[in-house]
Design an enzyme around this catalytic site. Structure first.
Site, PDB file in Angstrom:
ATOM      1  N   LYS A  97      58.798   2.123  24.573  1.00  0.00           N
ATOM      2  CA  LYS A  97      59.736   3.173  24.994  1.00  0.00           C
ATOM      3  C   LYS A  97      58.983   4.502  25.133  1.00  0.00           C
ATOM      4  O   LYS A  97      57.864   4.645  24.637  1.00  0.00           O
ATOM      5  CB  LYS A  97      60.846   3.302  23.948  1.00  0.00           C
ATOM      6  N   TYR A 105      49.076  36.032  22.961  1.00  0.00           N
ATOM      7  CA  TYR A 105      50.326  36.783  22.855  1.00  0.00           C
ATOM      8  C   TYR A 105      50.677  37.133  21.408  1.00  0.00           C
ATOM      9  O   TYR A 105      50.546  36.310  20.509  1.00  0.00           O
ATOM     10  CB  TYR A 105      51.479  35.958  23.424  1.00  0.00           C
TER      11      TYR A 105
HETATM   12  C1  LIG Z   1      61.237   3.001  18.100  1.00  0.00           C
HETATM   13  C2  LIG Z   1      61.797   1.801  17.459  1.00  0.00           C
HETATM   14  C3  LIG Z   1      60.959   0.837  16.870  1.00  0.00           C
HETATM   15  C4  LIG Z   1      59.469   1.039  16.679  1.00  0.00           C
HETATM   16  O1  LIG Z   1      59.238   1.788  15.502  1.00  0.00           O
HETATM   17  P1  LIG Z   1      57.748   2.080  14.995  1.00  0.00           P
HETATM   18  O2  LIG Z   1      57.934   2.768  13.696  1.00  0.00           O
HETATM   19  O3  LIG Z   1      57.126   2.956  16.030  1.00  0.00           O
HETATM   20  O4  LIG Z   1      57.070   0.774  14.887  1.00  0.00           O
HETATM   21  C5  LIG Z   1      61.525  -0.338  16.429  1.00  0.00           C
HETATM   22  N1  LIG Z   1      62.864  -0.558  16.532  1.00  0.00           N
HETATM   23  C6  LIG Z   1      63.698   0.358  17.060  1.00  0.00           C
HETATM   24  C7  LIG Z   1      65.142   0.066  17.132  1.00  0.00           C
HETATM   25  C8  LIG Z   1      63.197   1.572  17.520  1.00  0.00           C
HETATM   26  O5  LIG Z   1      64.033   2.472  18.030  1.00  0.00           O
END
Ligand SMILES: *Cc1c(COP(=O)(O)O)cnc(C)c1O
Length: 416
Positions: free
Chosen positions: A52, A282
């Protein structure tokens, strides 16, 4: 998902190469290594590579391909739109999307053979999409075992299960999976993981009593995959770990056998001598203490470097310097001390914000500390203005597909 990518030989250390000028270098061999490491930890459970958010900023399509080459059996994303982009790139592996809205395109998901996470309210819409597509939907029922985000509450579990089974009997869907998500697996000493696990087991038992026999039951994220074998079930969903980062405070990537896959680097864009008490950036929040040489680093918050992360490390010519003054939209400054610009000779020198950490160089964890956030956010927020350069695009001989691979150090094969 698409980044500006130059063609040709990008290994040159000088010239007019946009990928040498500023890039996030993604080592696909590191991704493959990490997937194999996590698959070992998870075995006999299978691995879902979570890609994702453009693979946490690493580039979803190349990372998904590398993860599959290294043995990941599934891919996972939050949104159906992210899943469709993977399908459009020709990726056919089992693929789950779990976060939806009333605007989500369930019909497109069904048509593309994307598995759909279902927290309850989506069920009727998924079924309507299946009817429309004349194809059964593949769903994973999600239960809230304590995280308080999506997932059906325990109170409504039996009802959702019953409805899903009726639709399954009508041939409108198949319950492929049952899953939940952990809240505190990155803090192994806390008791809530045990509590969530117990609830998940109850939920599975109720499903079994109702005659549901899912292909995959899944609960573990990266920290649980590494520290809690009792949470593995049939499948683990790993994100952070495949990028080579540690989910545990006080445990490094190397200690976990992981290799950070992203190196964020650029070149020094100006090097100049300034007098004592020169204000920097800045707000003039920093002033030199004595005559000094300043180096300008052409990355800023528009590139995803957190504006609050003054003090974050930049490695130049084997030394690490803190950013001084405010981080601006496009640039930030480091103070080399009283060396003299000419003798510093660093115009055009490579400046690394974070990378593997192998050479004692800075890591995403260091930037997380400087920004008061976690390493997940540091890599994920690197913006599309930074071109991604994919190296070791082809698996090394003998490791995976057997494709011959150019393993020279400057191997810079681009993946458009
Ligand atoms: C993002 C996510 C993961 C992965 O989690 P990590 O800690 O990056 O391994 C797994 N399951 C769900 C439902 C998530 O949203």
């Amino acid at each position: 998902m698409t980044y500006p990518v130059a063609t040709g030989d990008c290994s040159a250390a000088a010239g007019t190469d946009p990928l040498y000028e500023r890039s996030a270098v993604i080592d696909l061999d590191a991704i493959r290594h990490n997937v194999r490491r996590l698959a070992d930890a998870a075995s006999p459970a299978k691995v879902m590579a979570v890609v994702k958010a453009d693979a946490y900023g690493h580039g979803a399509v190349p990372v998904a391909r590398a993860a599959l080459e290294a043995g990941a059996a599934w891919l996972g994303v939050a949104h159906i739109s992210e899943a469709l982009q993977l399908r459009a790139a020709g990726i056919e592996a089992p693929l789950l999307a779990w976060l939806h809205t009333t605007e989500s395109n369930f019909a497109a998901a069904v048509a593309a053979g994307v598995d759909i996470g279902c927290s309850g309210w989506e069920l009727d819409r998924i079924v309507a999409a299946a009817r429309d597509q004349e194809r059964p939907a593949r769903i994973h029922l999600k239960v809230d075992t304590g995280l308080g985000r999506n997932g059906v509450t325990l109170e409504h579990w039996d009802q959702l299960l019953g409805e899903a089974m009726e639709y399954q009997d009508e041939g409108l869907l198949r319950v492929v999976g049952i899953f939940s998500h952990l809240s505190v697996a990155d803090e192994p000493e806390r008791p809530e993981t045990d509590e969530q696990l117990a609830v998940f087991r109850e939920v599975l038992a109720a499903a079994e009593d109702a005659g549901v026999d899912p292909e995959v039951r899944h609960l573990a994220n990266t920290p649980a995959t590494l520290s809690r074998p009792d949470t593995h079930f049939d499948l683990v969903r790993v994100g952070l770990g495949i990028y080579g980062l540690s989910p545990f405070e006080g445990q490094t990537s190397a200690e976990l056998g992981l290799r950070p896959a992203m190196t964020l680097r650029t070149v020094v864009s100006q090097c100049k001598d300034v007098p004592d008490r020169q204000g920097v950036s800045y707000g003039l929040r920093y002033r030199t203490q004595g005559p000094s040489t300043l180096a300008l680093i052409p990355m800023g918050y528009a590139d995803g470097v957190p504006r609050v992360a003054t003090g974050g490390p930049v490695r130049i010519a084997g030394r690490t310097y803190p950013v001084v003054g405010r981080i601006a939209m496009d640039q930030m400054v480091i103070d080399l001390g009283n060396v003299g610009a000419a003798s510093a000779g660093l115009l055009g020198a490579e400046a690394v914000l974070f990378g593997s950490g192998d050479d004692g160089g800075p890591t995403a964890d260091d930037w997380a500390v400087a920004a008061g956030t976690n390493n997940y956010e540091i890599v994920t927020r690197i913006s599309p203005r930074v071109p991604r350069r994919f190296i070791n695009d082809h698996p090394a001989v003998g490791l995976s597909s057997g494709t011959p691979s150019d393993r020279s150090p400057a191997n810079g094969q681009e993946t458009p």
